[in-house]
Design a protein around this motif. Structure first.
Motif, PDB file in Angstrom:
ATOM      1  N   HIS A 187       0.875  -1.174   0.000  1.00 33.46           N
ATOM      2  CA  HIS A 187       0.000   0.000   0.000  1.00 33.46           C
ATOM      3  C   HIS A 187       0.907   1.218   0.000  1.00 33.46           C
ATOM      4  N   VAL A 188       0.507   2.279  -0.675  1.00 32.61           N
ATOM      5  CA  VAL A 188       1.371   3.456  -0.781  1.00 32.61           C
ATOM      6  C   VAL A 188       1.725   4.029   0.593  1.00 32.61           C
ATOM      7  N   LEU A 189       0.786   4.033   1.529  1.00 36.41           N
ATOM      8  CA  LEU A 189       1.078   4.552   2.870  1.00 36.41           C
ATOM      9  C   LEU A 189       2.090   3.666   3.583  1.00 36.41           C
ATOM     10  N   ARG A 190       1.971   2.345   3.373  1.00 37.96           N
ATOM     11  CA  ARG A 190       2.938   1.424   3.977  1.00 37.96           C
ATOM     12  C   ARG A 190       4.330   1.677   3.426  1.00 37.96           C
ATOM     13  N   GLU A 191       4.439   1.852   2.122  1.00 39.73           N
ATOM     14  CA  GLU A 191       5.755   2.028   1.507  1.00 39.73           C
ATOM     15  C   GLU A 191       6.392   3.343   1.940  1.00 39.73           C
ATOM     16  N   GLN A 192       5.593   4.398   2.063  1.00 42.18           N
ATOM     17  CA  GLN A 192       6.134   5.680   2.513  1.00 42.18           C
ATOM     18  C   GLN A 192       6.610   5.596   3.953  1.00 42.18           C
ATOM     19  N   ALA A 193       5.832   4.941   4.804  1.00 44.99           N
ATOM     20  CA  ALA A 193       6.216   4.800   6.213  1.00 44.99           C
ATOM     21  C   ALA A 193       7.463   3.937   6.353  1.00 44.99           C
ATOM     22  N   LEU A 194       7.527   2.860   5.573  1.00 50.48           N
ATOM     23  CA  LEU A 194       8.701   1.981   5.624  1.00 50.48           C
ATOM     24  C   LEU A 194       9.945   2.714   5.141  1.00 50.48           C
ATOM     25  N   ASP A 195       9.809   3.488   4.091  1.00 54.95           N
ATOM     26  CA  ASP A 195      10.933   4.275   3.570  1.00 54.95           C
ATOM     27  C   ASP A 195      11.485   5.193   4.653  1.00 54.95           C
ATOM     28  N   ALA A 196      10.592   5.858   5.391  1.00 54.44           N
ATOM     29  CA  ALA A 196      11.030   6.754   6.458  1.00 54.44           C
ATOM     30  C   ALA A 196      11.738   5.995   7.570  1.00 54.44           C
ATOM     31  N   LEU A 197      11.229   4.823   7.923  1.00 51.02           N
ATOM     32  CA  LEU A 197      11.858   4.023   8.971  1.00 51.02           C
ATOM     33  C   LEU A 197      13.241   3.531   8.550  1.00 51.02           C
ATOM     34  N   LEU A 198      13.353   3.073   7.315  1.00 52.35           N
ATOM     35  CA  LEU A 198      14.624   2.538   6.836  1.00 52.35           C
ATOM     36  C   LEU A 198      15.671   3.637   6.665  1.00 52.35           C
ATOM     37  N   SER A 199      15.212   4.889   6.584  1.00 56.08           N
ATOM     38  CA  SER A 199      16.136   6.015   6.414  1.00 56.08           C
ATOM     39  C   SER A 199      16.506   6.670   7.744  1.00 56.08           C
ATOM     40  N   ALA A 200      16.079   6.068   8.848  1.00 51.64           N
ATOM     41  CA  ALA A 200      16.301   6.689  10.164  1.00 51.64           C
ATOM     42  C   ALA A 200      17.782   6.702  10.548  1.00 51.64           C
ATOM     43  N   ARG A 201      18.446   5.540  10.430  1.00 47.68           N
ATOM     44  CA  ARG A 201      19.868   5.411  10.776  1.00 47.68           C
ATOM     45  C   ARG A 201      20.178   5.925  12.184  1.00 47.68           C
ATOM     46  N   SER A 202      19.242   5.790  13.095  1.00 50.85           N
ATOM     47  CA  SER A 202      19.419   6.301  14.452  1.00 50.85           C
ATOM     48  C   SER A 202      18.786   5.337  15.439  1.00 50.85           C
ATOM     49  N   THR A 203      19.441   5.162  16.597  1.00 50.04           N
ATOM     50  CA  THR A 203      18.940   4.226  17.599  1.00 50.04           C
ATOM     51  C   THR A 203      17.572   4.622  18.136  1.00 50.04           C
ATOM     52  N   VAL A 204      17.172   5.880  17.966  1.00 51.73           N
ATOM     53  CA  VAL A 204      15.861   6.314  18.442  1.00 51.73           C
ATOM     54  C   VAL A 204      14.740   5.580  17.701  1.00 51.73           C
ATOM     55  N   ALA A 205      15.056   5.032  16.523  1.00 55.83           N
ATOM     56  CA  ALA A 205      14.057   4.302  15.731  1.00 55.83           C
ATOM     57  C   ALA A 205      14.176   2.795  15.888  1.00 55.83           C
ATOM     58  N   GLU A 206      15.098   2.325  16.739  1.00 61.89           N
ATOM     59  CA  GLU A 206      15.370   0.890  16.805  1.00 61.89           C
ATOM     60  C   GLU A 206      14.152   0.085  17.242  1.00 61.89           C
ATOM     61  N   ALA A 207      13.447   0.532  18.277  1.00 63.17           N
ATOM     62  CA  ALA A 207      12.283  -0.226  18.761  1.00 63.17           C
ATOM     63  C   ALA A 207      11.223  -0.361  17.670  1.00 63.17           C
ATOM     64  N   ALA A 208      11.033   0.708  16.902  1.00 63.28           N
ATOM     65  CA  ALA A 208      10.050   0.655  15.819  1.00 63.28           C
ATOM     66  C   ALA A 208      10.487  -0.318  14.733  1.00 63.28           C
ATOM     67  N   LEU A 209      11.778  -0.328  14.402  1.00 60.12           N
ATOM     68  CA  LEU A 209      12.282  -1.246  13.388  1.00 60.12           C
ATOM     69  C   LEU A 209      12.204  -2.701  13.858  1.00 60.12           C
ATOM     70  N   VAL A 210      12.461  -2.933  15.136  1.00 62.91           N
ATOM     71  CA  VAL A 210      12.342  -4.290  15.685  1.00 62.91           C
ATOM     72  C   VAL A 210      10.912  -4.801  15.520  1.00 62.91           C
ATOM     73  N   ALA A 211       9.934  -3.930  15.765  1.00 67.04           N
ATOM     74  CA  ALA A 211       8.532  -4.326  15.584  1.00 67.04           C
ATOM     75  C   ALA A 211       8.242  -4.637  14.127  1.00 67.04           C
ATOM     76  N   VAL A 212       8.736  -3.803  13.217  1.00 66.70           N
ATOM     77  CA  VAL A 212       8.482  -3.996  11.782  1.00 66.70           C
ATOM     78  C   VAL A 212       9.185  -5.245  11.262  1.00 66.70           C
ATOM     79  N   ALA A 213      10.289  -5.632  11.891  1.00 66.48           N
ATOM     80  CA  ALA A 213      11.013  -6.836  11.474  1.00 66.48           C
ATOM     81  C   ALA A 213      10.193  -8.104  11.654  1.00 66.48           C
ATOM     82  N   GLU A 214       9.071  -8.023  12.372  1.00 65.46           N
ATOM     83  CA  GLU A 214       8.175  -9.174  12.552  1.00 65.46           C
ATOM     84  C   GLU A 214       7.019  -9.162  11.548  1.00 65.46           C
ATOM     85  N   HIS A 215       7.059  -8.242  10.588  1.00 62.16           N
ATOM     86  CA  HIS A 215       5.989  -8.159   9.583  1.00 62.16           C
ATOM     87  C   HIS A 215       5.942  -9.459   8.775  1.00 62.16           C
ATOM     88  N   PRO A 216       4.746  -9.928   8.432  1.00 69.37           N
ATOM     89  CA  PRO A 216       4.646 -11.191   7.680  1.00 69.37           C
ATOM     90  C   PRO A 216       5.175 -11.109   6.253  1.00 69.37           C
TER      91      PRO A 216
END
Length: 234
Positions: A187-216
């Motif tokens: 979904h376009v909203l999913r891809e935009q949100a994922l792009d922002a998360l993958l571009s974080a490069r900061s530990t402040v986003a680590e918990a969010a990325l850990v959650a997304v790493a469990e995506h099916p």
């Protein structure tokens, strides 16, 4: 994107083969949070002259436009880096779109893909503020022009107030993770949100990325795990 209030914007123009072409850069917030994703909305408009085919190219290795350039210095006057400066060019895709007086070309740019905005967090104390001056450039390539010729470019500056608020930054990445997890399929909203998360490069986003790493969806989980590994390696 974090922030609220009146948008920050800048406009520039350039003469292109007898036409006046205007480019507008806008951030839909009066202030942004250091380390959070920053989206720039763009609009390319014909000021006067005949409609034209605007050529654009995207780089496959960086998933970003080759037509835009951005530069900025942090609070310590050290230039923010290009996070993809060492990427190998593996080609890309070129496209064109008609631009007319009643038909502007609008787009969205994630500034984190062009500049290491995460460096602003380490340069500011918690609660600290700074006016970030972003030098923006958009090259205007017209269909039919010689491909090896240097195209004219619109150059302008965005002055963006920045504040360090780590709790708000983490909350924004958590919100983006919720968007990704709320869309099991593409979904376009999913891809935009994922792009922002993958571009974080900061530990402040680590918990969010850990959650997304469990995506099916492995096309979501795999890049999230890769981003976590890269972040932990420093």
């Amino acid at each position: 994107m974090m922030g609220s209030g009146e948008p920050v914007e800048a406009v520039g123009d350039v003469s292109v083969a007898g036409r006046t072409v205007e480019v507008r850069f806008r951030i839909d917030a009066s202030e942004v949070v250091a380390g959070a994703p920053v989206e720039i909305m763009t609009e390319i408009r014909l000021g006067d002259g005949d409609p034209f085919e605007l050529r654009s190219a995207g780089a496959r290795s960086t998933a970003r436009s080759r037509e835009y350039s951005f530069e900025a210095d942090g609070p310590d006057s050290v230039p923010l880096r290009d996070p993809f400066a060492d990427e190998v060019d593996i080609g890309g895709v070129e496209s064109s779109v008609l631009v007319a007086s009643d038909r502007p070309d609008r787009g969205r740019i994630l500034l984190n893909r062009f500049l290491t905005l995460e460096d602003l967090r380490s340069s500011l104390p918690e609660g600290g503020r700074f006016d970030l001056v972003v030098h923006c450039e958009r090259r205007i390539r017209v269909a039919g022009d010689a491909r090896d010729a240097e195209p004219p470019a619109v150059r302008t500056e965005l002055r963006v107030p920045v504040v360090r608020d780590d709790a708000a930054c983490a909350a924004e990445y958590g919100r983006l993770a919720d968007v990704v997890l709320g869309h099991p399929s593409a979904h376009v909203l999913r891809e935009q949100a994922l792009d922002a998360l993958l571009s974080a490069r900061s530990t402040v986003a680590e918990a969010a990325l850990v959650a997304v790493a469990e995506h099916p969806d492995p096309t979501v989980a795999g890049p999230a795990r890769h981003a976590i590994d890269a972040m932990r390696r420093g």
